[in-house]
Design a protein around this motif. Structure first.
Motif, PDB file in Angstrom:
ATOM      1  N   LEU A  11      -3.590  -1.661  -4.513  1.00 31.87           N
ATOM      2  CA  LEU A  11      -3.573  -0.572  -3.541  1.00 31.87           C
ATOM      3  C   LEU A  11      -4.991  -0.158  -3.182  1.00 31.87           C
ATOM      4  O   LEU A  11      -5.821   0.052  -4.071  1.00 31.87           O
ATOM      5  N   SER A  12      -5.255  -0.021  -1.897  1.00 31.64           N
ATOM      6  CA  SER A  12      -6.409   0.766  -1.478  1.00 31.64           C
ATOM      7  C   SER A  12      -5.946   2.212  -1.509  1.00 31.64           C
ATOM      8  O   SER A  12      -5.146   2.642  -0.668  1.00 31.64           O
ATOM      9  N   HIS A  13      -6.408   2.963  -2.519  1.00 25.41           N
ATOM     10  CA  HIS A  13      -5.712   4.202  -2.858  1.00 25.41           C
ATOM     11  C   HIS A  13      -6.096   5.414  -2.022  1.00 25.41           C
ATOM     12  O   HIS A  13      -5.340   6.372  -1.943  1.00 25.41           O
ATOM     13  N   GLY A  14      -7.260   5.411  -1.425  1.00 28.80           N
ATOM     14  CA  GLY A  14      -7.626   6.551  -0.594  1.00 28.80           C
ATOM     15  C   GLY A  14      -8.097   7.765  -1.379  1.00 28.80           C
ATOM     16  O   GLY A  14      -7.833   7.909  -2.563  1.00 28.80           O
ATOM     17  N   ALA A  15      -8.821   8.625  -0.707  1.00 33.87           N
ATOM     18  CA  ALA A  15      -9.241   9.904  -1.269  1.00 33.87           C
ATOM     19  C   ALA A  15      -8.068  10.890  -1.174  1.00 33.87           C
ATOM     20  O   ALA A  15      -7.045  10.582  -0.559  1.00 33.87           O
ATOM     21  N   PRO A  16      -8.186  12.073  -1.773  1.00 29.57           N
ATOM     22  CA  PRO A  16      -7.075  13.034  -1.710  1.00 29.57           C
ATOM     23  C   PRO A  16      -6.526  13.298  -0.309  1.00 29.57           C
ATOM     24  O   PRO A  16      -5.307  13.472  -0.157  1.00 29.57           O
ATOM     25  N   PRO A  17      -7.358  13.310   0.768  1.00 31.46           N
ATOM     26  CA  PRO A  17      -6.783  13.549   2.100  1.00 31.46           C
ATOM     27  C   PRO A  17      -5.886  12.434   2.620  1.00 31.46           C
ATOM     28  O   PRO A  17      -5.339  12.570   3.725  1.00 31.46           O
ATOM     29  N   LEU A  18      -5.717  11.348   1.873  1.00 28.51           N
ATOM     30  CA  LEU A  18      -4.766  10.314   2.276  1.00 28.51           C
ATOM     31  C   LEU A  18      -3.410  10.929   2.611  1.00 28.51           C
ATOM     32  O   LEU A  18      -2.728  10.498   3.546  1.00 28.51           O
ATOM     33  N   VAL A  19      -3.015  11.945   1.860  1.00 29.35           N
ATOM     34  CA  VAL A  19      -1.675  12.524   2.039  1.00 29.35           C
ATOM     35  C   VAL A  19      -1.519  13.210   3.390  1.00 29.35           C
ATOM     36  O   VAL A  19      -0.402  13.537   3.790  1.00 29.35           O
ATOM     37  N   ASP A  20      -2.624  13.428   4.114  1.00 27.45           N
ATOM     38  CA  ASP A  20      -2.570  14.041   5.430  1.00 27.45           C
ATOM     39  C   ASP A  20      -2.576  13.010   6.555  1.00 27.45           C
ATOM     40  O   ASP A  20      -2.513  13.380   7.728  1.00 27.45           O
ATOM     41  N   ASP A  21      -2.680  11.727   6.198  1.00 26.32           N
ATOM     42  CA  ASP A  21      -2.717  10.659   7.190  1.00 26.32           C
ATOM     43  C   ASP A  21      -1.295  10.127   7.389  1.00 26.32           C
ATOM     44  O   ASP A  21      -0.759   9.420   6.539  1.00 26.32           O
ATOM     45  N   GLY A 163      -7.754   0.398  -6.052  1.00 27.76           N
ATOM     46  CA  GLY A 163      -9.161   0.419  -5.672  1.00 27.76           C
ATOM     47  C   GLY A 163      -9.307   0.759  -4.199  1.00 27.76           C
ATOM     48  O   GLY A 163      -8.670   1.665  -3.691  1.00 27.76           O
ATOM     49  N   PHE A 164     -10.170   0.018  -3.501  1.00 26.87           N
ATOM     50  CA  PHE A 164     -10.332   0.180  -2.059  1.00 26.87           C
ATOM     51  C   PHE A 164     -10.983  -1.104  -1.554  1.00 26.87           C
ATOM     52  O   PHE A 164     -11.993  -1.553  -2.108  1.00 26.87           O
ATOM     53  N   ALA A 165     -10.399  -1.716  -0.512  1.00 26.47           N
ATOM     54  CA  ALA A 165     -10.831  -3.046  -0.094  1.00 26.47           C
ATOM     55  C   ALA A 165     -12.279  -3.073   0.383  1.00 26.47           C
ATOM     56  O   ALA A 165     -12.954  -4.096   0.267  1.00 26.47           O
ATOM     57  N   THR A 166     -12.759  -1.996   0.969  1.00 25.41           N
ATOM     58  CA  THR A 166     -14.208  -1.789   1.133  1.00 25.41           C
ATOM     59  C   THR A 166     -14.506  -0.352   0.730  1.00 25.41           C
ATOM     60  O   THR A 166     -13.659   0.534   0.876  1.00 25.41           O
ATOM     61  N   HIS A 167     -15.731  -0.137   0.228  1.00 28.13           N
ATOM     62  CA  HIS A 167     -16.023   1.192  -0.318  1.00 28.13           C
ATOM     63  C   HIS A 167     -17.511   1.521  -0.185  1.00 28.13           C
ATOM     64  O   HIS A 167     -18.118   2.073  -1.093  1.00 28.13           O
ATOM     65  N   GLY A 168     -18.072   1.240   0.975  1.00 25.88           N
ATOM     66  CA  GLY A 168     -19.495   1.493   1.186  1.00 25.88           C
ATOM     67  C   GLY A 168     -19.775   2.919   1.620  1.00 25.88           C
ATOM     68  O   GLY A 168     -20.364   3.162   2.693  1.00 25.88           O
ATOM     69  N   PHE A 248      -7.942   0.363   8.860  1.00 30.67           N
ATOM     70  CA  PHE A 248      -9.103   1.080   8.329  1.00 30.67           C
ATOM     71  C   PHE A 248      -8.840   2.584   8.318  1.00 30.67           C
ATOM     72  O   PHE A 248      -8.041   3.110   9.089  1.00 30.67           O
ATOM     73  N   TRP A 249      -9.537   3.248   7.420  1.00 33.94           N
ATOM     74  CA  TRP A 249      -9.498   4.712   7.314  1.00 33.94           C
ATOM     75  C   TRP A 249     -10.920   5.181   7.038  1.00 33.94           C
ATOM     76  O   TRP A 249     -11.551   4.743   6.089  1.00 33.94           O
ATOM     77  N   MET A 250     -11.462   5.993   7.920  1.00 33.48           N
ATOM     78  CA  MET A 250     -12.886   6.373   7.860  1.00 33.48           C
ATOM     79  C   MET A 250     -13.779   5.140   7.903  1.00 33.48           C
ATOM     80  O   MET A 250     -14.884   5.135   7.364  1.00 33.48           O
ATOM     81  N   GLY A 251     -13.296   4.070   8.511  1.00 36.45           N
ATOM     82  CA  GLY A 251     -14.070   2.834   8.602  1.00 36.45           C
ATOM     83  C   GLY A 251     -13.966   1.942   7.379  1.00 36.45           C
ATOM     84  O   GLY A 251     -14.542   0.860   7.361  1.00 36.45           O
ATOM     85  N   LEU A 252     -13.241   2.378   6.364  1.00 39.68           N
ATOM     86  CA  LEU A 252     -13.067   1.589   5.143  1.00 39.68           C
ATOM     87  C   LEU A 252     -11.746   0.829   5.218  1.00 39.68           C
ATOM     88  O   LEU A 252     -10.739   1.350   5.695  1.00 39.68           O
ATOM     89  N   ALA A 253     -11.755  -0.396   4.711  1.00 35.80           N
ATOM     90  CA  ALA A 253     -10.568  -1.251   4.790  1.00 35.80           C
ATOM     91  C   ALA A 253      -9.531  -0.804   3.772  1.00 35.80           C
ATOM     92  O   ALA A 253      -9.826  -0.702   2.584  1.00 35.80           O
ATOM     93  N   LYS A 254      -8.323  -0.561   4.238  1.00 37.69           N
ATOM     94  CA  LYS A 254      -7.250  -0.134   3.337  1.00 37.69           C
ATOM     95  C   LYS A 254      -6.295  -1.280   3.008  1.00 37.69           C
ATOM     96  O   LYS A 254      -5.152  -1.050   2.605  1.00 37.69           O
TER      97      LYS A 254
END
Length: 260
Positions: A11-21, A163-168, A248-254
């Motif tokens: 899983l690309s798990h996301g930050a806490p605001p994932l639940v608002d997406d 994790g997260f597929a990209t995390h820069g 993508f979410w915030m430009g990061l690959a999910k």
């Protein structure tokens, strides 16, 4: 494979605001609805590195680990009172080699790499959950860890590498959810998608040297590393994973996937 057998997920798990997406929530919810009901969930998260392998709380009600900062207060009030998994903890310990010690940390609750996606996928919190540490960042050793955990799938345990597929994060310039993916994120994700579709585990292991977009996509590698636990837990060598979520979410690959 038995009737109980579960897949393993990355899983690309996301930050806490994932639940608002709304899109991401719908994707995760649909994914879990398509899976058999697990007897238990075992999570290896990017947010818990500890060697030797460490087993977290096995009891209900251990406080969550709010391992983040700068978010709205509501994200620090989230609860997830899933049942404990003491029997699963014993099984995990028994699967480890005799020459590799296992440590128990009974006051260590679920971190956001574990509970944030679970609040969406299993919102009733009625399935036992156990989190174990990621004892190394070496992809080959994590593959072996996944192989050791593989028998748990036959008992209905859902193994999750989170994790997260990209995390820069240091290289993001636009922090809005619909931000355009930077080139380094898009390039790395496209390469990863291609190598995953080819079941090219050797190339994935060598991602730091071979993947475009490095080191920006993963200035530290703990968010890509859980992928190898998932791949190691695959029931068949060379099996092509199913890539369930992309974008993508915030430009990061999910990008997120499952192996049978």
């Amino acid at each position: 494979m038995t009737d109980l057998a579960m897949p393993a997920l990355y899983l690309s798990h996301g930050a806490p605001p994932l639940v608002d997406d709304e899109l991401w929530v719908s994707q995760l919810a649909r994914w879990s609805a398509d899976l058999p009901r697990p007897t238990a969930i075992l999570v290896v998260s990017a947010h818990w590195e500890s060697a030797p392998l460490t087993i977290g709380s096995v009891t209900t009600g251990t406080p969550l680990v709010y391992d983040f900062g700068g978010f709205d207060r509501k994200y620090y009030q989230v609860t997830y009172r899933s049942p404990g998994a003491p029997e699963l903890a014993q099984q995990v310990a028994a699967l480890m080699p005799d020459n590799e010690p296992v440590v128990h940390q009974p006051d260590r609750g679920l971190d956001h790499g574990a509970y944030v996606p679970l609040t969406v996928m299993y919102p009733n919190a009625d399935i036992p959950v156990l989190q174990i540490s990621m004892p190394t960042l070496d992809p080959e050793r994590l593959l072996h860890l996944g192989e050791r955990l593989r028998p748990l799938r036959e008992q209905g345990v859902l193994i999750v590498g989170s994790g997260f597929a990209t995390h820069g994060l240091p290289f993001l310039r636009d922090w809005t959810p619909n931000a355009t993916a930077p080139g380094w994120s898009a390039d790395f994700d496209a390469w990863a998608a291609e190598r995953i579709a080819a079941a090219d585990v050797d190339a994935l292991i060598d991602f730091r040297a071979k993947a475009p977009g490095m080191p920006y996509a993963h200035p530290t590698i703990e968010h890509f590393a859980p992928l190898f636990v998932t791949l190691g837990a695959s029931s068949e060598p060379g099996q092509v994973p199913q890539q369930v979520i992309d974008g993508f979410w915030m430009g990061l690959a999910k990008r997120s996937l499952q192996v049978a």
